[in-house]
Motif scaffolding. Structure first.
Motif, PDB file in Angstrom:
ATOM      1  N   THR A  52       0.911  -1.089  -0.169  1.00 36.58           N
ATOM      2  CA  THR A  52       0.136  -0.093   0.120  1.00 36.58           C
ATOM      3  C   THR A  52       0.765   1.239   0.015  1.00 36.58           C
ATOM      4  O   THR A  52       0.437   2.470   0.013  1.00 36.58           O
ATOM      5  N   ALA A  53       2.177   1.224   0.146  1.00 36.05           N
ATOM      6  CA  ALA A  53       2.990   2.398   0.020  1.00 36.05           C
ATOM      7  C   ALA A  53       2.832   3.212  -1.056  1.00 36.05           C
ATOM      8  O   ALA A  53       2.830   2.503  -2.163  1.00 36.05           O
ATOM      9  N   PHE A  54       2.992   4.488  -1.003  1.00 35.06           N
ATOM     10  CA  PHE A  54       2.790   5.430  -2.041  1.00 35.06           C
ATOM     11  C   PHE A  54       3.614   6.579  -1.561  1.00 35.06           C
ATOM     12  O   PHE A  54       3.139   7.431  -0.849  1.00 35.06           O
ATOM     13  N   VAL A  96      -9.541   4.725  -4.897  1.00 38.02           N
ATOM     14  CA  VAL A  96      -8.724   3.654  -4.704  1.00 38.02           C
ATOM     15  C   VAL A  96      -7.309   3.669  -4.419  1.00 38.02           C
ATOM     16  O   VAL A  96      -6.502   2.723  -4.421  1.00 38.02           O
ATOM     17  N   THR A  97      -6.825   4.768  -3.802  1.00 41.08           N
ATOM     18  CA  THR A  97      -5.923   5.282  -3.680  1.00 41.08           C
ATOM     19  C   THR A  97      -4.915   4.081  -2.658  1.00 41.08           C
ATOM     20  O   THR A  97      -3.563   4.121  -2.927  1.00 41.08           O
ATOM     21  N   ASN A  98      -5.545   3.549  -1.741  1.00 39.84           N
ATOM     22  CA  ASN A  98      -4.794   2.695  -0.738  1.00 39.84           C
ATOM     23  C   ASN A  98      -4.945   1.409  -1.230  1.00 39.84           C
ATOM     24  O   ASN A  98      -4.634   0.516  -0.311  1.00 39.84           O
ATOM     25  N   ALA A  99      -5.228   1.097  -2.460  1.00 38.96           N
ATOM     26  CA  ALA A  99      -5.208  -0.467  -2.962  1.00 38.96           C
ATOM     27  C   ALA A  99      -3.805  -0.901  -2.606  1.00 38.96           C
ATOM     28  O   ALA A  99      -2.514  -0.169  -2.704  1.00 38.96           O
ATOM     29  N   ASN A 100      -3.566  -2.270  -2.428  1.00 38.18           N
ATOM     30  CA  ASN A 100      -2.409  -3.028  -2.091  1.00 38.18           C
ATOM     31  C   ASN A 100      -2.067  -3.487  -3.358  1.00 38.18           C
ATOM     32  O   ASN A 100      -2.617  -4.614  -3.908  1.00 38.18           O
ATOM     33  N   ALA A 117       5.051  -7.300 -12.052  1.00 31.52           N
ATOM     34  CA  ALA A 117       4.292  -6.745 -13.392  1.00 31.52           C
ATOM     35  C   ALA A 117       3.753  -5.674 -13.353  1.00 31.52           C
ATOM     36  O   ALA A 117       3.596  -4.946 -14.583  1.00 31.52           O
ATOM     37  N   GLY A 118       3.825  -4.786 -12.253  1.00 30.41           N
ATOM     38  CA  GLY A 118       2.892  -3.638 -12.285  1.00 30.41           C
ATOM     39  C   GLY A 118       2.930  -2.954 -10.888  1.00 30.41           C
ATOM     40  O   GLY A 118       2.063  -1.909 -10.657  1.00 30.41           O
ATOM     41  N   ALA A 119       3.830  -2.893  -9.934  1.00 35.41           N
ATOM     42  CA  ALA A 119       3.913  -2.282  -8.639  1.00 35.41           C
ATOM     43  C   ALA A 119       4.771  -1.003  -8.621  1.00 35.41           C
ATOM     44  O   ALA A 119       5.065  -0.564  -7.563  1.00 35.41           O
TER      45      ALA A 119
END
Length: 435
Positions: free
Chosen positions: A272-274, A314-318, A325-327
């Protein structure tokens, strides 16, 4: 849900993604869309991880208003291009976008349009971090190709040499994983997997769990006989890279790519880090619904736009489910540097770069993207795109024109089913490069 280059259908091929078959009729799709939106609002509102936000109309008005953040030394094309971008953003209900164009004649022009937060109306900034989805695949693919260059594996090695239990593992090669021609099922297409993400967007996934989802399904086709965009391929490649180096993927990215290229604001965050500053990320449909939502045109698209209601935060999606592939998370400036380095082979030998840029067709549709070794040819630009909950991204470099194009948006899918960043990239190409 992350897919691949030039998203049109959704998960099969690069389109940020699939160019697959089986779309419903447009009219039926519109009728379904209204039902889906009502059901989704009830279900997601009850689960609490997804929060409804105010209607988009005030935000689009703000996006069109003066005050967008721009380079003070604007090239001649900036005024008209800005108007065209804002018009497309309003039509596609895109809250905010950052666009950067570099040409030899005019240098680099970067602009931030619209809002980073539909609740407060705070403007998006050119230095904001956004999730970039499948652009992550270019990082994973580059690390794997570096290991090939170092003689630690071969493009023609079978996957079974490094990983047991893979369907057709004795016949699938490393090259076919990179090229999306392995035939392995894309776990991101599994309905149950998408239901779990919608139900628990903060939930943790391990790479092994993702592979378990994929391997419960039959393969699409024998290895090397067709193309099907699959996140499963890249998750496998990430595990192989970690196995050979005894280093986590985040460290491999940092030491082998981010530092050498000078990507100071780019990171790998399968969680969930951003990193801040960042905008909120929005979507109109749940992940399950986006599996079969059609791409709409004409009156159907206009109806879908009118009936879509408010997008969800949906900002806090994990993003543990996206992993190798996409993180990844990045900024427009970093992606501009990476686009050129990727397309010109800065981190690879000339021989291996030629292998990388050997593209296979993604479908028999005229003008469809070509796909190489974890890189795509999109709208004449060499790079990749990405689609992840709340965000879309487009990144590419055209060696012939020595031009770079990067687009980041804080919406993963417009009501008409198109990928926002890709649609804005088309506006830039039409305005500046179509002649």
């Amino acid at each position: 849900m992350d897919t691949g280059p030039m998203a049109q259908d959704r998960r099969d091929t690069p389109t940020t993604a699939a160019l697959g078959s089986g779309r419903r009729s447009r009219r039926a799709g519109v009728r379904r869309l209204r039902t889906v939106l009502l059901a989704t609002a009830l279900v997601l509102g009850a689960t609490a991880p997804v929060q409804a936000v105010p209607a988009l109309a005030p935000a689009t008005a703000r996006a069109a208003a003066p005050g967008a953040e721009r380079n003070p030394h604007e090239p001649p094309y900036a005024g008209q291009l800005t108007k065209d971008l804002l018009a497309r953003m309003q039509r596609l209900r895109i809250p905010g976008a950052v666009v950067s164009v570099t040409t030899p004649e005019a240098g680099t022009w970067t602009t931030a349009l619209g809002t980073r937060d539909l609740t407060t109306g705070e403007p998006l900034r050119t230095g904001d971090h956004l999730r970039v989805g499948s652009i992550t695949k270019t990082f994973t693919g580059t690390v794997v190709l570096q290991l090939v260059q170092e003689g630690r594996l071969s493009l023609d090695d079978p996957v079974a040499t490094y990983r047991q239990g893979v369907p057709n593992g004795e016949r699938i090669t490393i090259r076919q994983l990179l090229q999306m021609t392995s035939g392995l099922y894309n776990y991101a297409e599994d309905p149950g997997f998408n239901e779990r993400i919608d139900r628990d967007p903060a939930g943790e996934w391990t790479p092994e769990e993702l592979l378990d989802v994929a391997f419960r399904h039959p393969v699409y086709f024998p290895p090397g006989t067709a193309f099907h965009y699959s996140n499963t391929n890249t998750v496998l490649l990430g595990l192989i890279a970690e196995q050979l180096t005894h280093r986590p993927l985040a460290e491999l990215f940092r030491h082998r790519i981010f530092r050498p290229v000078g990507l100071r604001e780019t990171g790998y965050h399968p969680s969930t880090a951003f990193p801040r500053p960042h905008p909120a990320g929005y979507q109109f449909l749940s992940n399950v619904d986006s599996l079969s939502a059609p791409v709409l045109t004409g009156r159907d698209a206009a109806w879908a736009d009118w009936s879509a209601g408010d997008p969800y935060d949906v900002t806090n999606a994990n993003l543990s489910w996206a992993g190798a592939a996409g993180a990844a998370v990045s900024t427009v400036d970093d992606l501009r540097r990476w686009a050129r380095a990727l397309a010109t082979g800065t981190l690879l030998s000339p021989e291996l770069q030629r292998e990388r840029l050997t593209f296979v067709p993604t479908s028999d549709r005229p003008g469809a993207p070509g796909y190489g070794l974890a890189v795509a040819n999109l709208l004449g630009f060499i790079g990749h795109d990405g689609q992840i909950p709340g965000f879309t991204a487009f990144m590419g470099y055209d060696p012939a024109r020595r031009a770079t194009l990067v687009v980041l948006a804080d919406l993963n899918q417009s009501p008409d089913g198109t990928a926002p960043a890709n649609e804005l990239a088309k506006v830039v190409v039409a305005d500046l490069f179509a002649h």
